[in-house]
Design a protein around this motif. Structure first.
Motif, mmCIF file in Angstrom:
data_model
loop_
_atom_site.group_PDB
_atom_site.id
_atom_site.type_symbol
_atom_site.label_atom_id
_atom_site.label_comp_id
_atom_site.label_asym_id
_atom_site.label_seq_id
_atom_site.Cartn_x
_atom_site.Cartn_y
_atom_site.Cartn_z
ATOM 1 N N TYR A 69 38.847 51.777 26.044
ATOM 2 C CA TYR A 69 39.437 51.555 24.725
ATOM 3 C C TYR A 69 40.943 51.802 24.670
ATOM 4 N N ILE A 70 41.506 52.443 25.709
ATOM 5 C CA ILE A 70 42.920 52.815 25.681
ATOM 6 C C ILE A 70 43.695 52.027 26.725
ATOM 7 N N LYS A 71 44.876 51.558 26.356
ATOM 8 C CA LYS A 71 45.725 50.804 27.277
ATOM 9 C C LYS A 71 46.539 51.729 28.181
ATOM 10 N N ASN A 72 46.862 51.210 29.359
ATOM 11 C CA ASN A 72 47.873 51.787 30.255
ATOM 12 C C ASN A 72 47.654 53.264 30.577
ATOM 13 N N LEU A 73 46.420 53.633 30.882
ATOM 14 C CA LEU A 73 46.153 55.003 31.306
ATOM 15 C C LEU A 73 46.286 55.118 32.818
ATOM 16 N N LYS A 74 46.711 56.281 33.281
ATOM 17 C CA LYS A 74 46.770 56.548 34.712
ATOM 18 C C LYS A 74 45.510 57.317 35.107
ATOM 19 N N PRO A 75 44.589 56.674 35.802
ATOM 20 C CA PRO A 75 43.323 57.335 36.156
ATOM 21 C C PRO A 75 43.513 58.643 36.910
ATOM 22 N N SER A 76 44.532 58.716 37.775
ATOM 23 C CA SER A 76 44.731 59.936 38.566
ATOM 24 C C SER A 76 45.081 61.119 37.672
ATOM 25 N N GLU A 99 32.974 31.467 18.310
ATOM 26 C CA GLU A 99 32.421 30.831 19.494
ATOM 27 C C GLU A 99 33.265 31.122 20.724
ATOM 28 N N SER A 100 34.605 30.973 20.566
ATOM 29 C CA SER A 100 35.471 31.225 21.710
ATOM 30 C C SER A 100 35.472 32.690 22.082
ATOM 31 N N CYS A 101 35.405 33.551 21.047
ATOM 32 C CA CYS A 101 35.380 34.991 21.300
ATOM 33 C C CYS A 101 34.106 35.369 22.037
ATOM 34 N N GLY A 102 32.999 34.689 21.673
ATOM 35 C CA GLY A 102 31.741 34.982 22.342
ATOM 36 C C GLY A 102 31.813 34.674 23.813
ATOM 37 N N SER A 103 32.462 33.531 24.163
ATOM 38 C CA SER A 103 32.603 33.162 25.566
ATOM 39 C C SER A 103 33.507 34.129 26.297
ATOM 40 N N ASN A 104 34.672 34.442 25.675
ATOM 41 C CA ASN A 104 35.602 35.369 26.310
ATOM 42 C C ASN A 104 35.012 36.758 26.417
ATOM 43 N N LEU A 124 32.780 45.799 17.872
ATOM 44 C CA LEU A 124 32.485 45.991 16.453
ATOM 45 C C LEU A 124 31.912 44.734 15.811
ATOM 46 N N LYS A 125 32.285 43.567 16.357
ATOM 47 C CA LYS A 125 31.763 42.283 15.856
ATOM 48 C C LYS A 125 31.979 42.123 14.346
ATOM 49 N N LEU A 126 33.188 42.429 13.906
ATOM 50 C CA LEU A 126 33.555 42.275 12.503
ATOM 51 C C LEU A 126 34.308 40.960 12.302
ATOM 52 N N PRO A 127 34.302 40.421 11.090
ATOM 53 C CA PRO A 127 35.036 39.167 10.838
ATOM 54 C C PRO A 127 36.531 39.403 10.664
ATOM 55 N N PHE A 128 37.080 40.347 11.419
ATOM 56 C CA PHE A 128 38.489 40.694 11.308
ATOM 57 C C PHE A 128 39.161 40.633 12.674
ATOM 58 N N THR A 129 40.460 40.400 12.635
ATOM 59 C CA THR A 129 41.294 40.485 13.831
ATOM 60 C C THR A 129 42.141 41.748 13.738
ATOM 61 N N PHE A 130 42.202 42.509 14.822
ATOM 62 C CA PHE A 130 43.037 43.702 14.854
ATOM 63 C C PHE A 130 44.463 43.293 15.193
ATOM 64 N N LEU A 131 45.382 43.565 14.281
ATOM 65 C CA LEU A 131 46.791 43.269 14.527
ATOM 66 C C LEU A 131 47.454 44.376 15.331
ATOM 67 N N SER A 132 47.016 45.597 15.127
ATOM 68 C CA SER A 132 47.560 46.726 15.884
ATOM 69 C C SER A 132 46.585 47.893 15.805
ATOM 70 N N GLY A 133 46.710 48.791 16.763
ATOM 71 C CA GLY A 133 45.872 49.986 16.785
ATOM 72 C C GLY A 133 46.537 51.065 17.616
ATOM 73 N N HIS A 134 46.776 52.218 17.003
ATOM 74 C CA HIS A 134 47.500 53.291 17.684
ATOM 75 C C HIS A 134 46.805 54.634 17.466
ATOM 76 N N ILE A 135 46.917 55.492 18.460
ATOM 77 C CA ILE A 135 46.442 56.871 18.367
ATOM 78 C C ILE A 135 47.627 57.788 18.643
ATOM 79 N N VAL A 160 38.811 44.646 22.924
ATOM 80 C CA VAL A 160 37.561 45.372 23.153
ATOM 81 C C VAL A 160 36.967 45.837 21.825
ATOM 82 N N LEU A 161 37.823 46.313 20.919
ATOM 83 C CA LEU A 161 37.348 46.733 19.600
ATOM 84 C C LEU A 161 36.705 45.570 18.854
ATOM 85 N N GLU A 162 37.350 44.415 18.892
ATOM 86 C CA GLU A 162 36.799 43.245 18.208
ATOM 87 C C GLU A 162 35.467 42.833 18.825
ATOM 88 N N GLN A 163 35.404 42.897 20.139
ATOM 89 C CA GLN A 163 34.188 42.497 20.846
ATOM 90 C C GLN A 163 33.013 43.398 20.494
#
Length: 262
Positions: free
Chosen positions: A17-24, A101-106, A51-62, A46-49
Motif C-alpha cells: 500500500y505504500i510507495k517507495n519503501l526501502k525493504p532493507s 472493465e479496463s480496471c478489471g483487466s489491469n 476497495l472497488k468503489l466508484p471513485f478515483t483516488f486523486l491523492s493519498g498521503h500518510i 491498489v486502493l482502488e483495486q
C-alpha cells in the motif's frame, strides 16, 4: 527464528500500500520491534483495486506510520499499526462502466504480479531459514495465522475529501480503530479453530464530522458552512465465517453498524 517467517508477511502488507519503501531499512526496523516512517504516499491503484468503489483516488498521503511488533509475546499480543494523519482526495470515476472493465483487466494483471512477488519472497526466506525442532511447520502456520488475525489498526486524524466541480464533501474522523474481539464482542486475542471457524472484529469511528462546502475558481474554500454531521461516532461489528483453517478469505461476512451522536 520467528522473525524470518513473520517479517516478510508484515513487509509485504506495508509495501503493498505504500510507495517507495526501502525493504532493507524496513526489515531492520521490524527486527528491532518498532518502525516509524514519515511522509508516505499511498499506492492509489491498489486502493482502488481492493476497495472497488466508484471513485478515483486523486491523492493519498500518510504523515506518520508506526508499527509495533511484540516479538517476545507474538502468540498473545497484537501487532499494532498506527497511522497518524491520513488524507485522501477522491472524485467520481469518469465513464464508470468503461473504467470498470479496463480496471478489471489491469487489476487482474497487477494482482497476478503482486501475488507472485509476495508468494515468491516468503518462500525464499523460509527455505533459507534454519530448521528448528521446536518450531514445526504446523506451529509456524498457526502462529502466522494468529498474528494476521489479531493485527490492531489505529488511525488518528483520518481526512477524506470528495471533490466534484466546485463542491467539496469532507469527512474528518478523529480516531478509527479496528481490532479483534471475542464472542461477547470485547477486545481479545483470538484465532479460528477447526471447531470454531469464526472470527469477529470491531471497527470504531470516533468524532466523525461531515462538511459540504463550495470552492472558488482557484480551488480554495472561502466560506465554510456548518457541518452536516458533527462529532458522531460509529461502531461496526464484523462477523467472518471461514470454510476451513487454510481459507484465505471468509465465505460469509456479516456486518452490523450502530450510530451515536454527541
Amino acid at each position: 527464528m520467528l522473525e524470518s517467517y513473520v517479517t516478510p508477511i508484515l513487509m509485504s502488507y506495508v509495501n503493498r500500500y505504500i510507495k517507495n519503501l526501502k525493504p532493507s531499512d524496513l526489515q531492520l526496523s521490524l527486527w528491532g520491534g518498532d518502525v516509524v516512517l514519515s511522509k508516505l504516499e499511498l499506492k492509489l491503484d491498489v486502493l482502488e483495486q481492493e476497495l472497488k468503489l466508484p471513485f478515483t483516488f486523486l491523492s493519498g498521503h500518510i504523515h506518520e506510520l508506526r508499527i509495533h511488533v511484540p516479538w517476545t509475546k507474538l502468540g498473545s499480543e497484537s501487532v499494532v499499526i498506527t497511522i497518524n494523519t491520513m488524507e485522501c482526495i477522491l472524485k467520481l470515476k469518469d465513464g464508470m462502466q468503461d473504467d470498470h472493465e479496463s480496471c478489471g483487466s489491469n487489476s487482474t494483471n497487477r494482482s497476478t504480479t503482486e501475488n507472485t512477488k509476495s508468494s515468491v519472497k516468503p518462500r525464499r526466506i523460509q527455505q533459507a531459514a534454519p530448521t528448528d525442532p521446536d518450531l514445526p511447520p504446523g506451529y509456524v502456520q498457526s502462529l502466522i495465522r494468529r498474528v494476521v488475525n489479531n493485527v490492531n489498526i489505529v488511525i488518528n486524524n483520518l481526512i477524506l475529501k470528495y471533490v466534484e466541480d466546485d463542491i467539496v464533501l469532507s469527512v474528518n474522523i478523529t480516531s478509527a480503530e479496528c481490532y479483534t474481539v471475542g464472542e461477547l464482542w470485547d477486545r481479545a486475542f483470538m484465532d479460528i479453530s477447526a471447531t470454531d471457524l469464526v472470527l469477529r472484529k470491531v471497527i470504531n469511528f470516533s468524532d466523525c464530522t461531515v462538511c459540504l462546502d463550495k470552492r472558488n475558481a482557484s480551488g480554495k474554500i472561502e466560506f465554510y458552512q456548518d457541518p452536516l454531521l458533527y462529532k458522531c461516532s460509529f461502531r461496526t461489528r464484523l462477523h467472518f465465517t471461514y470454510d476451513n483453517l487454510n481459507s484465505k478469505m471468509p465465505s460469509v461476512i456479516k456486518v452490523c453498524c450502530s450510530f451515536s451522536s454527541s
